[in-house]
Design a protein around this motif. Sequence first.
Motif, PDB file in Angstrom:
ATOM      1  N   ASN A  18       0.816  -1.212   0.000  1.00  9.79           N
ATOM      2  CA  ASN A  18       0.000   0.000   0.000  1.00  9.79           C
ATOM      3  C   ASN A  18       0.851   1.263   0.000  1.00  9.79           C
ATOM      4  O   ASN A  18       0.317   2.367   0.065  1.00  9.79           O
ATOM      5  N   TYR A  19       2.180   1.121  -0.080  1.00  9.84           N
ATOM      6  CA  TYR A  19       3.034   2.278  -0.282  1.00  9.84           C
ATOM      7  C   TYR A  19       3.257   2.572  -1.767  1.00  9.84           C
ATOM      8  O   TYR A  19       3.882   3.563  -2.113  1.00  9.84           O
ATOM      9  N   TYR A  20       2.743   1.700  -2.619  1.00 11.19           N
ATOM     10  CA  TYR A  20       3.044   1.776  -4.035  1.00 11.19           C
ATOM     11  C   TYR A  20       1.860   2.251  -4.859  1.00 11.19           C
ATOM     12  O   TYR A  20       0.711   1.874  -4.602  1.00 11.19           O
ATOM     13  N   THR A  21       2.178   3.068  -5.865  1.00 13.17           N
ATOM     14  CA  THR A  21       1.221   3.378  -6.909  1.00 13.17           C
ATOM     15  C   THR A  21       1.153   2.167  -7.835  1.00 13.17           C
ATOM     16  O   THR A  21       2.180   1.627  -8.222  1.00 13.17           O
ATOM     17  N   SER A  28      -3.575   5.574  -6.970  1.00 11.51           N
ATOM     18  CA  SER A  28      -2.599   6.059  -6.003  1.00 11.51           C
ATOM     19  C   SER A  28      -2.414   5.050  -4.868  1.00 11.51           C
ATOM     20  O   SER A  28      -3.237   4.149  -4.675  1.00 11.51           O
ATOM     21  N   SER A  29      -1.331   5.209  -4.113  1.00 10.69           N
ATOM     22  CA  SER A  29      -1.031   4.282  -3.026  1.00 10.69           C
ATOM     23  C   SER A  29      -2.134   4.263  -1.969  1.00 10.69           C
ATOM     24  O   SER A  29      -2.391   3.225  -1.353  1.00 10.69           O
ATOM     25  N   ARG A  73       7.056   3.642  -6.684  1.00  8.89           N
ATOM     26  CA  ARG A  73       6.973   4.662  -5.645  1.00  8.89           C
ATOM     27  C   ARG A  73       6.852   6.051  -6.266  1.00  8.89           C
ATOM     28  O   ARG A  73       7.033   7.054  -5.593  1.00  8.89           O
TER      29      ARG A  73
END
Length: 131
Positions: A29-32, A51-52, A99
């Motif tokens: 969930n930190y990644y686009t 988006s993340s 990211r």
Amino acid sequence: LQLVESGGGLVQPGGSLRLSCAVSALTWNYYTIAWFRQAPGKEREGVSCMSSSGGSTIYTDSVKGRFTISRDNTKNTVYLQMNTLKPEDTATYYCAASRLQFSQCIQRNPSTGDYYPMDYWGEGTLVTVSS
């Protein structure tokens, strides 16, 4: 981080498919997350991006109103619901993660003309729209 796509196949024009992208990372969930596609003989095209946070999405003009990107955080999976499919949607569809800032996702760098790079890619799933 690994990405595994599924859900491709043969569908008639006007039909629907839902692609899935399973993401194997606890910090996913930190990644686009984006979907790209590549038709035979053509360059890879950015289709949609989320988006993340999951709060923002973007689509290329040719799929707006027909495709929907979504995510299920309980399953670490991102989906691409594709409705009213057309023969020109035929392509291998790839899931990708980065990211990158969301504002750069599936956007082209004006200096180079290339898409801003994604960091991780799946192997792709083939979608064929034909009668």
